[in-house]
Design an enzyme around this catalytic site. Sequence first.
Site, mmCIF file in Angstrom:
data_model
loop_
_atom_site.group_PDB
_atom_site.id
_atom_site.type_symbol
_atom_site.label_atom_id
_atom_site.label_comp_id
_atom_site.label_asym_id
_atom_site.label_seq_id
_atom_site.Cartn_x
_atom_site.Cartn_y
_atom_site.Cartn_z
ATOM 1 N N HIS A 195 43.847 43.134 47.013
ATOM 2 C CA HIS A 195 42.999 43.109 45.822
ATOM 3 C C HIS A 195 41.554 42.859 46.232
ATOM 4 O O HIS A 195 41.272 41.960 47.030
ATOM 5 C CB HIS A 195 43.446 42.008 44.854
ATOM 6 C CG HIS A 195 42.507 41.824 43.689
ATOM 7 N ND1 HIS A 195 41.828 40.642 43.446
ATOM 8 C CD2 HIS A 195 42.109 42.692 42.715
ATOM 9 C CE1 HIS A 195 41.069 40.789 42.365
ATOM 10 N NE2 HIS A 195 41.221 42.020 41.908
ATOM 11 N N SER A 196 40.636 43.658 45.705
ATOM 12 C CA SER A 196 39.211 43.490 45.944
ATOM 13 C C SER A 196 38.906 43.440 47.446
ATOM 14 O O SER A 196 39.294 44.331 48.183
ATOM 15 C CB SER A 196 38.729 42.238 45.192
ATOM 16 O OG SER A 196 37.330 42.158 45.211
ATOM 17 N N MET A 197 38.276 42.367 47.925
ATOM 18 C CA MET A 197 37.920 42.294 49.348
ATOM 19 C C MET A 197 39.152 42.227 50.256
ATOM 20 O O MET A 197 39.076 42.525 51.448
ATOM 21 C CB MET A 197 37.018 41.080 49.605
ATOM 22 C CG MET A 197 35.650 41.164 48.941
ATOM 23 S SD MET A 197 34.676 42.604 49.451
ATOM 24 C CE MET A 197 34.094 42.060 51.048
#
Length: 304
Positions: free
Chosen positions: A131-133
Amino acid sequence: VKVLESKKIELPKKLAKRYPAYELYLYGEGSYAEEHKILPLTGIPVLFLPGNAGSYKQVRSIGSIALRKAEDIDFKYHFDFFSVNFNEELVALYGGSLQKQTKFVHECIKTILKLYKGQEFAPKSVAIIGHSMGGLVARALLTLKNFKHDLINLLITQATPHVAPVMPLDRFITDFYTTVNNYWILNARHINLTTLSVAGGFRDYQVRSGLTFLPKLSHHTSALSVVSSAVPKTWVSTDHLSIVWCKQLQLTTVRAFFDLIDADTKQITQNSKKKLSVLSHHFIRHPSKHFEENPAIISDLTGI
């Protein structure tokens, strides 16, 4: 009542000493959690990587849905969901921890695979959801000198800014992006990792969709980029956090995971073509029927 219980995986002492702030967990609930207190494991490993200030507990959404699906088929197949605790570090604001996180994830993958030692259908690789980074950290694994590419069989990223940092606040984060994207572009022909990037769409104010699309040059044929509002049976935009627990999207992801299982190895298929066609079926076209490897193009219309 289902009891939610994540089991902390004991890491080698050297590793725990080198990364005192980080931990690895196995998600579990109810009788599954009780049974998996005793190792070795027998399922298919999936590793969840949280993003900026993200919690390892965010794996609960997809882990719970996958467990229900496994119960429906009497545990003919099941997935073991692992999650990394990065101590909720703010890696989108300070890039100094990104390299450390990447190296820790490499060690986690090796630790996870050891948990299946001696099993008849022991996995040789893991699937990763970032998720995300966390998705960027997963892609960065390939840049590590001693990393074997075949340790990952599939990468799904959710609202990950692949193209550039949302806020390039320091040199660490811009250098990290340059290293990762340059590596993927220069080695595109040799990277055979099936990758799916899912964007949140217009509701994601933190990471605009344009940043989530995998650079075309960085893949030969094994990448897909989609926006959640265009995913069949999902059809909704998600904000930056809710992409992790959007039920429609997690159901689509879990259905795809179960269709990716190779009946002979009882693990995720190594066939790149099949992986792409399963992901395309669930995330792009979905003709409202079960996935078929060789669908019949001509149908007989009887009784006319």
